[in-house]
Enzyme design. Structure first.
Site, PDB file in Angstrom:
ATOM      1  N   ASP A   8      50.662 131.160 -36.924  1.00  0.00           N
ATOM      2  CA  ASP A   8      50.170 131.431 -35.572  1.00  0.00           C
ATOM      3  C   ASP A   8      48.767 131.996 -35.739  1.00  0.00           C
ATOM      4  O   ASP A   8      48.596 133.171 -36.063  1.00  0.00           O
ATOM      5  CB  ASP A   8      51.100 132.429 -34.876  1.00  0.00           C
ATOM      6  CG  ASP A   8      50.568 132.892 -33.520  1.00  0.00           C
ATOM      7  OD1 ASP A   8      49.559 132.327 -33.050  1.00  0.00           O
ATOM      8  OD2 ASP A   8      51.161 133.828 -32.943  1.00  0.00           O
ATOM      9  N   LYS A  70      38.562 132.599 -32.245  1.00  0.00           N
ATOM     10  CA  LYS A  70      39.364 131.500 -31.680  1.00  0.00           C
ATOM     11  C   LYS A  70      38.802 131.033 -30.339  1.00  0.00           C
ATOM     12  O   LYS A  70      38.911 129.854 -29.985  1.00  0.00           O
ATOM     13  CB  LYS A  70      40.812 131.962 -31.527  1.00  0.00           C
ATOM     14  CG  LYS A  70      41.777 130.907 -31.007  1.00  0.00           C
ATOM     15  CD  LYS A  70      43.192 131.449 -31.056  1.00  0.00           C
ATOM     16  CE  LYS A  70      44.203 130.529 -30.443  1.00  0.00           C
ATOM     17  NZ  LYS A  70      45.578 131.061 -30.576  1.00  0.00           N
ATOM     18  N   GLU A 147      51.474 126.481 -28.930  1.00  0.00           N
ATOM     19  CA  GLU A 147      52.105 127.797 -29.112  1.00  0.00           C
ATOM     20  C   GLU A 147      53.372 127.986 -28.269  1.00  0.00           C
ATOM     21  O   GLU A 147      54.394 128.443 -28.793  1.00  0.00           O
ATOM     22  CB  GLU A 147      51.083 128.905 -28.827  1.00  0.00           C
ATOM     23  CG  GLU A 147      50.020 129.003 -29.920  1.00  0.00           C
ATOM     24  CD  GLU A 147      48.757 129.725 -29.489  1.00  0.00           C
ATOM     25  OE1 GLU A 147      48.740 130.274 -28.368  1.00  0.00           O
ATOM     26  OE2 GLU A 147      47.786 129.715 -30.259  1.00  0.00           O
ATOM     27  N   ASP A 169      52.946 132.563 -22.025  1.00  0.00           N
ATOM     28  CA  ASP A 169      52.296 133.000 -23.259  1.00  0.00           C
ATOM     29  C   ASP A 169      50.917 133.578 -22.953  1.00  0.00           C
ATOM     30  O   ASP A 169      49.954 132.853 -22.720  1.00  0.00           O
ATOM     31  CB  ASP A 169      52.189 131.793 -24.199  1.00  0.00           C
ATOM     32  CG  ASP A 169      51.589 132.155 -25.558  1.00  0.00           C
ATOM     33  OD1 ASP A 169      51.142 133.307 -25.726  1.00  0.00           O
ATOM     34  OD2 ASP A 169      51.564 131.285 -26.444  1.00  0.00           O
TER      35      ASP A 169
END
Length: 586
Positions: A8, A70, A147, A169
């Site tokens: 992850d 990211k 994810e 999420d």
């Protein structure tokens, strides 16, 4: 074959897992923690730090420390340190290398293969950039997986009952929501939506702004330009946010934060949970649109959900949990760890791909994962229309072909313009690639048969090809990081489609109507030319006038400004010309 690890790769923290003794386990970092900060730093001595050691020294070395990279994946962002430009893929690769090393130390053997997760709403370029980061880190990336899907995979392993699950999420930098159906050993994503620039970083920033404002009010000192002070404030803001998930108020104390007239000034502020919730209420409200969109695309109501899973550290905020209850009418499930479940799901998928797949609870069958593509894919056709070949939320992998032709006579080449987004007009979507198909056999317009194929693999990465069915000439393109789509642009793709739905509908009608009008004008021109001698003079004059009237309206029409009134005028002029043309043909 060695173990396939699941990673992850998070905005704030990253996590790595592996399947051991038929169960996914989290691999601890070098410091013994279950997650690794997604932070990279370079010391003035040339040493590179990754993870906890990089995060700890950020206060004293802020301009040589990189965090939240990211958010820049798939863009041309870079940071120059000691004469070297570091791109997002390079920095991400450093984090992945650390996770790879931790896994090798844990397993006592080399690790070369991984499954890496990305936000469901990552576009094609961002997915490719993530895969490239894995390759730089020395990993064969067997699969890029969304994810929320990975979290559902982790959850579905231990829950045999058939049900529809919402995965909400909210991580450090991105928000995703997916509706997933679990049943009979199959985990199928029905829909996905999200916001690529919403997460814990934004919540922290609100507290940072509040702290800076309060300090300025009290001491008349603006700390926003003080790098070292701001890094301490950012750390304090993140800590305060975490504490407010468990307590009603928190004390923010930072001694020797600044100097005023040579004297040290300390910070001592109290932030209540109620104040914090007011600061971030609009951010939490932004999650409502994607939730409703995902439910709508899946064709279900909140009442049909069996479970709501919370993923990502930001879902620990009580106001976020309250928002989920309001939107779904359900109590969110508390039986998965929001920080670990994504990595565990990736490890399960890695084990499955390695041929040592786990079986689902209850059914005893191997798990099958069916994911989706987050945005529609199109090519530009005549009139600037975005002609869709693959709709958003199509199950992966997917391949679709459609036959097109030339718009002009005797064309020997066509430009293939590949688009991503939900708007019906090409210019309102994002260009993600262009290429030219040459060597088409010359023929009148509409005769050549050109087959365009979109092929999206299980990683969500796109390949487009075009083939002239007569000559067999073919050209293809795999979309690469040169064709960038920014986070802000992709965030807007769905929102714009909703906001401008009415305007888009008028434009599509205009393209069709203008096409019909042009055909009619061509027929009228031919009739005028052919009837020079035998046609009644009065009728020929009427035909010329009606043709000119329609042509003026067509030339004046601008797609970006067209409205229903203009379309009605064109329709009326077209009908008038059709009537006159009909009389002339008798």
């Amino acid at each position: 074959m060695g173990k396939v690890i699941g990673i992850d790769l998070g905005t704030t923290n990253s996590c790595v897992a592996v399947v051991e003794n038929n169960a996914p386990v989290i691999i601890p970092s070098t410091s013994g923690a279950m997650t690794t900060p997604s932070v990279v730093a370079f010391t003035k001595k040339g040493e590179r730090l990754v993870g906890e050691s990089a995060r700890r020294q950020a206060v004293t070395n802020p301009d040589r420390t990189i965090a939240s990279v990211k958010r820049h994946m798939g863009t041309n962002w870079h940071m120059r340190i000691d004469g070297t430009d570091y791109k997002p893929q390079t920095i991400s690769a450093m984090i992945l290398m650390q996770l790879k090393k931790d896994a090798e130390d844990f397993l006592g053997e080399p690790v070369t293969e991984a499954v890496i997760t990305v936000p469901a709403y990552f576009n094609d370029v961002q997915r490719q950039a993530t895969k490239d980061a894995g390759r730089i880190a020395g990993l064969n990336v067997k699969r890029i997986v969304n994810e929320p899907t990975s979290a559902a995979l982790s959850y579905g392993l231990n829950h045999g009952e058939d049900q529809k699950v919402m995965v909400y999420d909210l991580g450090g930098g991105t928000f995703d929501v997916s509706i997933i159906e679990i049943g009979d050993g199959v985990i199928e994503v029905l829909s996905t939506s999200g916001d690529n620039h919403l997460g814990g970083d934004d919540f922290d920033e609100r507290i940072v702004s509040w702290i800076v404002s309060e300090f300025k009010k009290e001491h008349r000192v603006d700390l926003s330009k003080d790098f070292a002070a701001m890094q301490r404030i950012k750390d304090a803001a993140e800590q305060a946010k975490k504490e407010l998930s468990a307590t009603d108020q928190t004390q923010i104390m930072l001694p020797y934060l600044a100097q005023v007239k040579g004297e040290p000034v300390h910070m001592d502020l109290t932030l209540t949970r109620a104040q914090f919730e007011r600061l971030v209420s609009d951010l939490i409200d932004r999650t409502e649109g994607p939730v409703r969109s995902a439910l709508s695309d899946a064709g279900i109501s909140p009442a049909q959900l069996g479970r709501v899973l919370l993923v990502g550290g930001s879902t620990r905020i009580p106001a976020v949990q309250q928002k989920v209850r309001f939107l779904t009418g359900k109590e969110p499930s508390q039986n998965i760890n929001p920080d670990e479940c994504v990595a565990k799901g990736a490890a399960i998928l890695g084990s499955t791909l390695a041929g040592t797949g786990l079986v689902s609870a209850g059914t005893g069958k191997n798990l099958l994962l069916l994911d989706v593509t987050p945005l529609s894919l199109s090519i530009e056709t005549v009139g600037g229309v975005a002609t869709r070949l693959i709709e958003r939320n199509s199950t992966l992998p997917v391949r679709y072909s459609k036959i097109f032709s030339t718009a002009a006579p005797y064309q020997t080449a066509v430009d293939i313009h590949v688009l991503q987004g939900e708007r019906p007009m090409a210019r309102d979507n994002k260009t993600i690639g262009k290429f030219k198909l040459k060597g088409i056999k010359p023929a009148p317009a509409g005769v050549p048969q050109i087959e365009v194929t979109f092929d999206i693999d299980a990683n969500g990465i796109l390949k487009v090809s075009a083939k002239d069915l007569d000559t067999g000439k073919q050209q293809s393109i795999t979309i690469t990081a040169d064709d960038r789509m920014s986070e802000a642009e992709i965030e807007q793709a769905i929102a714009d489609a909703q906001n401008y739905a009415g305007q888009d509908e008028v434009r599509v009608k205009a393209v069709d109507l203008l096409g019909e009008a042009q055909k009619l004008l061509s027929q009228a021109d031919q009739a005028i030319q052919a009837g020079k001698k035998q046609m009644d003079k009065g009728l020929r004059k009427q035909l010329k006038n009606d043709t000119a009237a329609l042509r003026r309206l067509v030339v004046k029409c601008r797609l970006e400004k067209v409205d229903e009134g203009q379309l009605d005028q064109i329709r009326a002029a077209r009908e008038q010309l059709e009537g006159t043309l009909s009389q002339a043909g008798r």
